[in-house]
Design a protein around this motif. Structure first.
Motif, PDB file in Angstrom:
ATOM      1  N   ILE A  14       0.844  -1.189   0.000  1.00  0.00           N
ATOM      2  CA  ILE A  14       0.000   0.000   0.000  1.00  0.00           C
ATOM      3  C   ILE A  14       0.882   1.242   0.000  1.00  0.00           C
ATOM      4  O   ILE A  14       1.804   1.367   0.799  1.00  0.00           O
ATOM      5  N   GLN A  15       0.580   2.176  -0.895  1.00  0.00           N
ATOM      6  CA  GLN A  15       1.332   3.424  -0.994  1.00  0.00           C
ATOM      7  C   GLN A  15       0.686   4.555  -0.201  1.00  0.00           C
ATOM      8  O   GLN A  15       1.360   5.475   0.236  1.00  0.00           O
ATOM      9  N   GLY A  16      -0.620   4.499  -0.028  1.00  0.00           N
ATOM     10  CA  GLY A  16      -1.307   5.555   0.711  1.00  0.00           C
ATOM     11  C   GLY A  16      -2.802   5.542   0.435  1.00  0.00           C
ATOM     12  O   GLY A  16      -3.280   4.826  -0.443  1.00  0.00           O
ATOM     13  N   THR A  17      -3.538   6.353   1.192  1.00  0.00           N
ATOM     14  CA  THR A  17      -4.988   6.452   1.021  1.00  0.00           C
ATOM     15  C   THR A  17      -5.452   7.846   1.412  1.00  0.00           C
ATOM     16  O   THR A  17      -4.849   8.491   2.281  1.00  0.00           O
ATOM     17  N   ARG A  40       0.403  10.319 -11.471  1.00  0.00           N
ATOM     18  CA  ARG A  40      -0.956   9.918 -11.835  1.00  0.00           C
ATOM     19  C   ARG A  40      -1.595   9.037 -10.767  1.00  0.00           C
ATOM     20  O   ARG A  40      -2.808   8.859 -10.735  1.00  0.00           O
ATOM     21  N   ALA A  41      -0.777   8.484  -9.872  1.00  0.00           N
ATOM     22  CA  ALA A  41      -1.312   7.592  -8.855  1.00  0.00           C
ATOM     23  C   ALA A  41      -1.524   8.283  -7.523  1.00  0.00           C
ATOM     24  O   ALA A  41      -2.007   7.695  -6.581  1.00  0.00           O
ATOM     25  N   VAL A  68      -7.475   3.962  -2.365  1.00  0.00           N
ATOM     26  CA  VAL A  68      -6.229   3.413  -1.843  1.00  0.00           C
ATOM     27  C   VAL A  68      -5.340   3.050  -3.022  1.00  0.00           C
ATOM     28  O   VAL A  68      -5.823   2.587  -4.057  1.00  0.00           O
ATOM     29  N   VAL A  69      -4.042   3.312  -2.896  1.00  0.00           N
ATOM     30  CA  VAL A  69      -3.086   3.062  -3.968  1.00  0.00           C
ATOM     31  C   VAL A  69      -2.154   1.925  -3.559  1.00  0.00           C
ATOM     32  O   VAL A  69      -1.587   1.947  -2.467  1.00  0.00           O
ATOM     33  N   ILE A 100       1.438   0.316 -10.484  1.00  0.00           N
ATOM     34  CA  ILE A 100       0.630   0.988  -9.474  1.00  0.00           C
ATOM     35  C   ILE A 100      -0.849   0.866  -9.844  1.00  0.00           C
ATOM     36  O   ILE A 100      -1.232   1.095 -10.993  1.00  0.00           O
ATOM     37  N   THR A 101      -1.674   0.510  -8.872  1.00  0.00           N
ATOM     38  CA  THR A 101      -3.115   0.380  -9.103  1.00  0.00           C
ATOM     39  C   THR A 101      -3.886   1.142  -8.034  1.00  0.00           C
ATOM     40  O   THR A 101      -3.542   1.075  -6.850  1.00  0.00           O
TER      41      THR A 101
END
Length: 232
Positions: free
Chosen positions: A39-42, A117-118, A47-48, A56-57
């Motif tokens: 998880i990159q962040g929210t 973009r993410a 959530v990324v 990256i999704t």
């Protein structure tokens, strides 16, 4: 000697792989259907996740059930924002007969390493007062930003304390608990009333709640944890 060392090294490597896999974050799309990654962040609406292939999704709260991030669980719930039903992530603090959640607080922003973009930015105000919360068609519903200031970027969203919410099925919609430091007598009375409404059938706990003059996040968590411990 080498014959003894090689199995030991192999076992150690397998253990490291297992620990790494267990430590991964996870997104649950539906029961039994989950995705592992980092998880990159929210921003509590999206959530990324960085996948194993480094791609990256983004996942919207309406499209998934929950996610596990650094050992903490965030669940998706329907809420009312500006008279419109949407979904947001709530961080789980306590689960049981009574559930306690938070939104905001801490560092939940996407890391700088993620592609532009993410990146995600907060899209709603949090900690917006104590009024304006209500159900929607018998389901769970809350209204955010009803009298509070809007927070336009991730930095300002993380600057303030977490906003707490309490939930007990069968007793109405989820409700905000204004546990900010230095609460007024009116806000402390509101918290007292909500706790007495949710933490029922426990006379000893009710007396302790009535005798409490000032509530903070730590004390609210202790009351809910004590109640859940007695009502498993």
């Amino acid at each position: 000697m080498m014959k003894l060392i090689r199995p030991f090294i192999l076992m150690l490597l397998l253990m490291l792989v297992f620990v790494k896999s267990q430590a991964q974050d996870a997104i649950t799309i539906s029961p039994g259907n989950f995705i592992r990654g980092t998880i990159q962040g929210t921003d509590y609406a999206t959530v990324v996740m960085k996948n194993d292939d480094e791609s990256i999704t983004q996942y919207k709260a309406k499209d998934i059930q929950e996610f596990l991030w650094n050992g903490e669980t965030f669940v998706s719930k329907p809420i009312v924002i500006r008279k419109k039903m949407e979904f947001r992530f709530f961080k789980v603090i306590e689960l049981g007969a009574v559930n306690l959640y938070t939104i905001g607080g801490g560092n939940t922003n996407v890391t700088d390493a993620a592609p532009k973009r993410a990146r995600v930015s907060p899209s709603f105000g949090i900690g917006g007062g104590t009024g304006g919360f209500g159900g929607m068609g018998g389901g769970i519903g809350i209204t955010l930003g009803g009298g509070g200031r809007n927070r336009q970027d991730a930095a300002s969203a993380q600057a303030g304390p977490a906003t707490y919410f309490i939930e007990k099925f069968g007793t109405g919609p989820i409700q905000e608990l204004p546990v900010e430091p230095g609460n007024s007598a009116g806000k402390n009375q509101l918290i007292r009333n909500v706790l007495l409404q949710k933490l029922t059938n426990d006379e000893d706990l009710a007396e302790r709640i009535k005798a409490t003059e000032s509530f903070d996040a730590k004390l609210v968590r202790a009351f809910v944890a004590a109640y859940n411990g007695m009502h498993k």
